[in-house]
Enzyme design. Structure first.
Site, mmCIF file in Angstrom:
data_model
loop_
_atom_site.group_PDB
_atom_site.id
_atom_site.type_symbol
_atom_site.label_atom_id
_atom_site.label_comp_id
_atom_site.label_asym_id
_atom_site.label_seq_id
_atom_site.Cartn_x
_atom_site.Cartn_y
_atom_site.Cartn_z
ATOM 1 N N GLU A 177 -48.996 9.718 -7.157
ATOM 2 C CA GLU A 177 -48.207 9.394 -5.960
ATOM 3 C C GLU A 177 -48.316 7.922 -5.571
ATOM 4 O O GLU A 177 -49.224 7.534 -4.840
ATOM 5 C CB GLU A 177 -48.655 10.282 -4.783
ATOM 6 C CG GLU A 177 -47.863 10.014 -3.505
ATOM 7 C CD GLU A 177 -48.247 10.918 -2.341
ATOM 8 O OE1 GLU A 177 -49.229 11.663 -2.446
ATOM 9 O OE2 GLU A 177 -47.552 10.855 -1.315
ATOM 10 N N LYS A 219 -44.945 11.850 -7.870
ATOM 11 C CA LYS A 219 -44.581 12.076 -6.462
ATOM 12 C C LYS A 219 -44.237 10.738 -5.811
ATOM 13 O O LYS A 219 -45.104 10.066 -5.251
ATOM 14 C CB LYS A 219 -45.742 12.759 -5.738
ATOM 15 C CG LYS A 219 -45.508 12.975 -4.256
ATOM 16 C CD LYS A 219 -46.471 13.978 -3.661
ATOM 17 C CE LYS A 219 -46.306 14.062 -2.159
ATOM 18 N NZ LYS A 219 -47.046 15.178 -1.566
HETATM 19 P P1 13P Z 1 -45.220 13.815 3.727
HETATM 20 O O1 13P Z 1 -44.165 14.647 3.058
HETATM 21 O O2 13P Z 1 -45.474 14.198 5.155
HETATM 22 O O3 13P Z 1 -45.004 12.343 3.503
HETATM 23 O O4 13P Z 1 -46.591 14.177 3.011
HETATM 24 C C1 13P Z 1 -46.613 14.280 1.653
HETATM 25 C C2 13P Z 1 -47.913 13.873 1.131
HETATM 26 O O5 13P Z 1 -48.580 14.619 0.453
HETATM 27 C C3 13P Z 1 -48.383 12.507 1.417
HETATM 28 O O6 13P Z 1 -49.455 12.205 0.566
#
Ligand code: 13P
Length: 340
Positions: A177, A219
């Site tokens: 991510e 992500k």
């Molecule tokens: P949000 O969808 O609230 O941004 O959270 C996703 C997430 O896992 C952030 O690390």
């Protein structure tokens, strides 16, 4: 199927029509969320809230995996069944956030680097014992004057790749991510430029660290204007720019891309995902891994009362279904009226 087959489990996480519920708020973050409904952040309240999310009946039709925080992976429901077993029994893969947070990057004013590599191999072995099938690590990239620096992008990409390689070694699917934040007054073009740089460096490092692309999930943020940008972009523009950036930088061997919501409203996040999935054939699945955009209405409906659990579960089930439809490009905003 063995639960530690990373290629099989990565494909399961991004199975058509389904997505991931991010319920891995750290104690600090969940406390902020509970503050908004005046519920004290005790271990029992955190458990009760997570239990209502995980026991939502129809959610498993649209939810392939749930990301947990360390405390939650060790908790059991009120019936004594560990949450990880409850999820496996519903056919939902449990995952675990393994980074230890974004810390100040040395030599930079205001930039962050995500930490948590020290001792990670040993922690991952324990998470396997506790039933996790996948992991998550979030890098945070802020756009501002002179930001992000090359140093920030490189340090975060390197850490993401080291984490991903360790996760795969343990048999866990890494969710990678690199989040470019929505905070700021930048326009959508600037978001596209920074997202491109972040993705390019991330995949360069994943390649250097021998990460198996077929056994991971990306992500990313969507390509959107900053929260304080005067410019508004249509749903179609966001969808087209996001897909254009992803096509340039995400190899087709990656089975799926599961977006974060990052501060978008529930309906915006669903509409954007739907528009992307209406653009035709893609090399990867385009899915969701939302936190706030799946939980916001459920949290507001619950307000800490057992009496409100059915209403909160109905709110989550509705959002999950809307996003399940958006996975197929079959969502439209007038379906929101069907909300329970
Ligand atoms: P949000 O969808 O609230 O941004 O959270 C996703 C997430 O896992 C952030 O690390």
């Amino acid at each position: 199927m063995t639960k530690l087959d990373i290629v099989t489990n990565a494909a399961r996480m991004v199975a058509p029509g389904k997505g991931i519920l991010a319920a891995d708020e750290s104690t600090g973050t969940i406390t902020k969320r509970l503050d908004t409904i005046d519920v004290p952040s005790t271990e029992d309240n955190r458990r009760d809230y997570r239990q209502l999310l995980f026991t939502t009946e129809s959610a498993s039709d649209y939810i392939s995996g749930v990301i947990l925080y360390d405390e939650t992976l060790r908790q059991s429901g009120s019936d004594g069944v560990p949450f990880s077993k409850l999820l496996w029994d519903k056919g939902i893969l449990p995952g675990i956030k393994v980074d230890t947070g974004a810390k100040d990057l040395a030599g930079s004013a205001g930039e962050k680097v995500t930490e948590g590599l020290d001792g990670l191999r040993e922690r991952l072995a324990e998470y396997v014992e506790l039933g996790a099938a996948f992991t998550k690590w979030r890098a945070v990239i802020e756009i501002g004057a002179g930001m992000p620096s090359r140093a920030c992008l490189e340090a975060n990409a390197h850490a993401l790749a080291r984490y991903a390689a360790l996760s795969q070694e343990a048999g866990l699917v890494p969710i990678v991510e690199p989040e470019v934040l929505m905070d700021g007054g930048h326009d959508i073009e600037r978001c596209a430029e920074v997202t491109e740089a972040a993705l390019q460096l991330t995949f360069q490092e994943l390649f250097s660290q021998n990460v198996v692309l077929e056994g991971m999930v990306l992500k990313p943020n969507m390509v959107v204007p900053g929260k304080h940008c005067g410019q508004q972009n249509s749903v179609a523009e966001v969808a087209e720019m996001t897909v254009k950036v992803l096509r340039r930088h995400v190899p087709g061997a990656v089975p799926g891309i599961a977006f974060l919501s990052g501060g978008q409203s529930e309906v915006e996040a669903t509409a954007h995902l739907n528009a992307m999935n209406s653009l035709g054939e893609m090399p990867w699945q385009l899915s969701f891994s939302y936190g706030r955009a799946l939980q916001a209405s459920a949290l507001q409906a619950w307000r800490g009362s057992a009496d409100n659990v059915p209403a909160a579960q109905a709110a989550l089930a509705h959002r999950a279904r809307m996003n399940g439809l958006a996975r197929r490009g079959e969502y439209s905003e007038n379906m929101e009226q069907d909300a329970a």
